[in-house]
Design a protein around this motif. Structure first.
Motif, short mmCIF file in Angstrom:
data_model
loop_
_atom_site.label_atom_id
_atom_site.label_comp_id
_atom_site.label_asym_id
_atom_site.label_seq_id
_atom_site.Cartn_x
_atom_site.Cartn_y
_atom_site.Cartn_z
N TRP A 104 0.81 -1.21 0.00
CA TRP A 104 0.00 0.00 0.00
C TRP A 104 0.85 1.27 0.00
CZ3 TRP A 104 -4.35 0.40 -2.15
CH2 TRP A 104 -5.12 -0.74 -2.29
N SER A 164 -7.72 -6.39 -0.08
CA SER A 164 -6.73 -6.88 0.87
C SER A 164 -5.77 -5.77 1.31
CB SER A 164 -5.94 -8.01 0.20
OG SER A 164 -5.01 -8.55 1.07
N HIS A 203 -6.78 -17.73 -7.33
CA HIS A 203 -5.52 -17.91 -8.06
C HIS A 203 -5.22 -19.38 -8.33
CE1 HIS A 203 -5.61 -14.22 -5.59
NE2 HIS A 203 -5.54 -13.72 -6.80
N TYR A 233 -7.73 -5.33 -10.25
CA TYR A 233 -6.32 -5.68 -10.41
C TYR A 233 -6.09 -6.37 -11.76
CZ TYR A 233 -6.20 -4.44 -5.52
OH TYR A 233 -6.32 -3.75 -4.34
C1 1DF Z 1 -2.88 -7.50 -6.35
C2 1DF Z 1 -3.43 -8.69 -6.77
C3 1DF Z 1 -3.44 -6.80 -5.28
C4 1DF Z 1 -4.53 -9.19 -6.12
C5 1DF Z 1 -4.56 -7.31 -4.65
O1 1DF Z 1 -5.13 -6.71 -3.58
C6 1DF Z 1 -5.16 -8.48 -5.10
C7 1DF Z 1 -1.71 -7.00 -7.05
C8 1DF Z 1 -4.41 -5.72 -2.89
O2 1DF Z 1 -1.58 -7.26 -8.24
O3 1DF Z 1 -0.90 -6.33 -6.42
O4 1DF Z 1 -6.31 -8.86 -4.57
N1 1DF Z 1 -4.96 -10.50 -6.48
O5 1DF Z 1 -5.88 -11.05 -5.88
O6 1DF Z 1 -4.28 -11.11 -7.34
#
Ligand code: 1DF
Ligand code: MN
Length: 350
Positions: free
Chosen positions: A48, A91, A240, A316
């Protein structure tokens, strides 16, 4: 190979995207305060500290779209043929804050989400965010989410300041999900300080790798410490492509059996079933950020065709061709309909 992406089920199924993120301004501001005050862990500082401030086009898009729950998001769904989005607070949710701040932010996030679902009832579903730092409060919020806000499922962004859901202080949360028939979605965050080690210097702490290994570890802990023997009806989803566990399943299962046979880890209560059994009876995986034909087919083979669900991971991930990869999968139509629509309807009880 390319075809128009329309909502409305013209291909014989609806597309229900199951891991779709939003944020509220208070949440993003609080991450930045944590980082600026030097109170954030390495993970949040890296994630962040970057997403909260970077002026790059991709980051600005993500920030803007996280904060939007109206026309731009609906238009993005229309453009990519996503009929319905199951939304959750991005997240790490409130999990990096002290409990009082976490509860205030999560309550507000759940209220904002409920209002959005009310504005777009045929496009959105909401998941209940919680603050596992306060398990008793979280149990009440799970009930409020389900009974008052109409939410489907519960979102936890993996570790809770280095702690894991199999630890006794979180037992009421697991019980509330099991007894309340609420799917528990364990979404990644970056690893805690005691695990992240050299990942930041190698650029591997985030979604590239750290997310996956930390969340896979979390789910495996839940399995090997006997959570599913305590709560046989509990259902847990991870994104994922199952955080690599479907690919790894043979070896994990084999080595678990080997350690059972040789009496290693005798302090752990023996499990009633095998790791494969728990994966196929208590776990679902989604295809967030894994628009890969061989990976999705492997998930279906390893988990069973009832346990794999579509996700985009907007904002994202926002790539129309990734939706087409799902539409074009060389799998039977009935499997595809389960993947895109009916498994989510059943697992989330939509
Ligand atoms: C990212 C990917 C960031 C996912 C996320 O939440 C996230 C990233 C902060 O690409 O930095 O939920 N993801 O689930 O792959
Ligand atoms: Mn995600």
């Amino acid at each position: 190979m390319t075809h128009a992406l329309r909502t409305g089920g013209d291909r014989g199924y609806l597309r229900i995207a199951t891991e779709e993120a939003f944020a509220i301004p208070e949440q993003l501001d609080a991450y930045l305060r944590l980082v600026r005050d030097g109170r954030a862990d390495k993970a949040t500082t890296s994630l962040w500290g970057f997403y909260g401030t970077s002026p790059s086009e991709r980051t600005t898009f993500i920030r803007d779209r996280l904060l939007d729950l109206d026309a731009p998001r609906i238009q993005a769904m229309d453009e990519t043929g996503v009929d319905k989005a199951i939304l959750s607070m991005t997240s790490p949710g409130g999990q990096v804050f002290e409990a009082e701040e976490a509860k205030a932010i999560v309550t507000r996030g759940n209220d904002v989400l409920a209002a959005a679902v009310e504005r777009y009832p045929d496009r959105y579903y909401g998941m209940t965010s919680i603050a596992p730092q306060d398990a008793a409060w979280s149990v009440q919020e799970i009930k409020r989410g389900r009974d008052e806000l109409g939410f489907k499922g519960v979102m936890v962004n993996s570790h809770i300041q280095g702690h894991y859901l199999d630890e006794p202080q979180f037992d009421p949360i697991l019980r509330a999900c099991a007894e309340g028939d609420q799917l528990l979605y364990i979404h990644p965050q970056s690893p805690p300080d005691n695990m992240i080690a050299g990942m930041v210097e190698a650029g591997l702490d985030g979604a590239l790798f750290g997310f996956g290994v930390e969340t896979g570890y979390h789910l495996l802990r839940i399995i090997t410490t006997g959570v599913f023997d305590r709560y046989p009806s509990l259902q847990i989803a991870v994104g994922h492509g199952g955080e690599a566990l479907p690919y790894w399943l043979f070896r994990i299962n084999y080595m678990h059996q080997a350690s059972v046979r040789s009496g290693r880890y005798e302090r752990l209560k023996p499990l009633k079933k095998t790791v494969v059994d728990y994966m196929r009876e208590n776990v679902l995986v989604t295809t967030s950020g894994m628009a890969s034909e061989p990976a999705i087919k492997l998930c279906i083979e390893q988990m069973g065709e009832d346990r794999v669900m579509y996700a985009m991971d907007y904002p994202y991930e926002f790539v129309a061709d990734e939706v087409r990869v799902h539409d074009n999968l060389a799998i039977p139509f009935e499997q595809k309909k389960k993947l895109m629509q009916t498994n989510a309807e059943r697992a989330f009880k939509l």
